[in-house]
Design a protein around this motif. Structure first.
Motif, mmCIF file in Angstrom:
data_model
loop_
_atom_site.group_PDB
_atom_site.id
_atom_site.type_symbol
_atom_site.label_atom_id
_atom_site.label_comp_id
_atom_site.label_asym_id
_atom_site.label_seq_id
_atom_site.Cartn_x
_atom_site.Cartn_y
_atom_site.Cartn_z
ATOM 1 N N HIS A 218 -2.087 -5.553 5.027
ATOM 2 C CA HIS A 218 -1.526 -5.275 3.710
ATOM 3 C C HIS A 218 -2.357 -4.272 2.678
ATOM 4 N N ASP B 267 9.646 -6.731 9.986
ATOM 5 C CA ASP B 267 9.410 -5.337 10.007
ATOM 6 C C ASP B 267 8.607 -5.002 11.271
ATOM 7 N N CYS C 291 0.887 -10.840 -1.540
ATOM 8 C CA CYS C 291 2.312 -10.424 -1.794
ATOM 9 C C CYS C 291 3.075 -11.895 -1.909
ATOM 10 N N SER C 292 4.437 -11.749 -2.412
ATOM 11 C CA SER C 292 5.370 -12.824 -2.386
ATOM 12 C C SER C 292 5.500 -13.450 -0.942
ATOM 13 N N TRP C 293 5.674 -14.844 -0.675
ATOM 14 C CA TRP C 293 6.102 -15.286 0.443
ATOM 15 C C TRP C 293 7.354 -14.679 1.123
ATOM 16 N N GLU C 294 8.326 -14.325 0.234
ATOM 17 C CA GLU C 294 9.438 -13.574 0.563
ATOM 18 C C GLU C 294 9.022 -12.391 1.320
ATOM 19 N N GLU C 295 8.351 -11.405 0.691
ATOM 20 C CA GLU C 295 7.757 -10.410 1.114
ATOM 21 C C GLU C 295 7.008 -10.395 2.432
ATOM 22 N N LEU C 296 6.067 -11.436 2.613
ATOM 23 C CA LEU C 296 5.676 -11.864 3.706
ATOM 24 C C LEU C 296 6.277 -11.826 4.921
ATOM 25 N N ARG C 297 7.562 -12.555 4.693
ATOM 26 C CA ARG C 297 8.298 -13.003 5.688
ATOM 27 C C ARG C 297 9.302 -11.626 6.049
ATOM 28 N N GLU C 298 9.469 -10.727 5.049
ATOM 29 C CA GLU C 298 10.003 -9.642 5.625
ATOM 30 C C GLU C 298 9.060 -8.681 6.277
ATOM 31 N N ARG C 299 7.953 -8.773 6.059
ATOM 32 C CA ARG C 299 6.873 -7.823 6.834
ATOM 33 C C ARG C 299 6.957 -8.197 8.069
#
Length: 316
Positions: A30, A102, A91-99
């Motif tokens: 991150h 990725d 970061c947000s949990w939603e962003e963590l999920r997206e990473r």
């Protein structure tokens, strides 16, 4: 030995030996905000408290056929652990999920393993979390072989570990403080067996080094230890739900003596899903025609779990 400038140090770093480099497919830090694929750059700040204090969390997640298994269940467990440790992701949990998605895509593979690490973060070599202004987040995609079918046909050997179960306040947190698990892995290697099994001071079953356990008892019930001094494994919980559709399911104390009369002994992991334990403490497990062999519940659950994971997996 004299200090060198940044360029010289970086060149020496990139030339240093890197064991395991063939397994690292893609990774994210991150702080950097990029996904890398050169294994030489898979590095961790030494002053991150996850490194020198074990102050952090991790999740091991499998993906097959471009489907990530029980992703949201893994993240829910990590959220529970982060709440217990007082770690706020960077970061947000939603962003963590997206990473995570990725990194899985960047791996370029249809199947493999993911490791997600949420750390206290870098900032010093003391013990106080106050040193660390921001949590760390690291995600790694690893090459992995699909489970060997021979394992399912033959089953595993297990034994009573000399290592006791973790304290209740630690057992349900998937932290990076895994020294007891390391001791268990060393035990297994020294004994030439597959699975060490913990038992508490009263002789009740805990878990394996990196897996949950259960039995099919003499009454045909699938039993697992109560989730008090064991990690609530995502595969175990899925197995209990599936099995509940066709047999009684019970969570509660399992005494070591219960294994001798059990129809089957089962091991649950993210990678192999469900595998039979066919020998325990040098004695065959099971009854009748299945004594010392994988039983029908183990073989059914292996296939049923895989079908469920693929049907409900998160595509990337």
């Amino acid at each position: 030995m004299q200090a060198v400038d940044s360029d010289a140090y970086l060149q020496a770093l990139l030339s240093a030996p890197r064991p395991g480099a063939d397994k690292f497919l893609a990774f994210y830090d991150h702080r950097v905000g990029r996904i890398g694929t050169d294994p030489r750059l898979l590095l961790l700040p030494l002053d991150d408290h996850i490194c020198h204090r074990g102050d952090g969390l991790f999740e091991s997640i499998c993906y097959r056929e471009r489907k990530i298994f029980v992703l949201d269940e893994h993240l829910a467990r990590m959220r529970d652990g982060a709440r217990a440790l007082g770690i706020t992701p960077p970061c947000s949990w939603e962003e963590l999920r997206e990473r995570i998605l990725d990194v899985a895509r960047a791996s370029g593979r249809d199947h493999g393993d993911l490791r997600v690490f949420l750390s206290r973060g870098p900032g010093g070599f003391g013990i106080s979390p106050a040193e660390c202004p921001q949590a760390g987040l690291y995600i790694v995609a690893l090459a992995a072989k699909l489970p060997n079918e021979e394992v399912y046909r033959k089953g595993l050997t297990a034994f009573s570990s000399a290592i006791p179960p973790k304290q209740e306040y630690l057992a349900r947190i998937k932290s990076t403080n895994y020294l007891p698990n390391v001791f268990m892995a060393v035990e297994a290697r020294q004994k030439g067996m597959d699975v060490p099994v913990t038992f508490d001071e009263n002789g009740f079953m805990g878990e394996a080094a990196i897996a949950n356990l259960g039995i099919v008892d003499a009454q045909g019930r699938l039993r697992s230890p109560e989730i008090r001094r064991i990690l609530p494994g995502t595969t175990l919980l899925a197995a209990l739900e599936l099995a509940g559709e066709r047999m009684p399911v019970l969570q509660g104390p399992i005494h070591k003596e219960d294994i001798a009369t059990a129809r089957e002994m089962l091991l649950f992991t993210s990678a192999t899903l469900c595998v039979a334990v066919t020998r325990f403490d040098d004695k065959p497990v099971g009854q009748g025609e299945y004594r010392g062999k994988p039983g029908p519940t183990a073989l059914w659950l292996k296939d049923a779990l895989l079908a469920r994971m693929l049907a409900q997996g998160t595509p990337y």
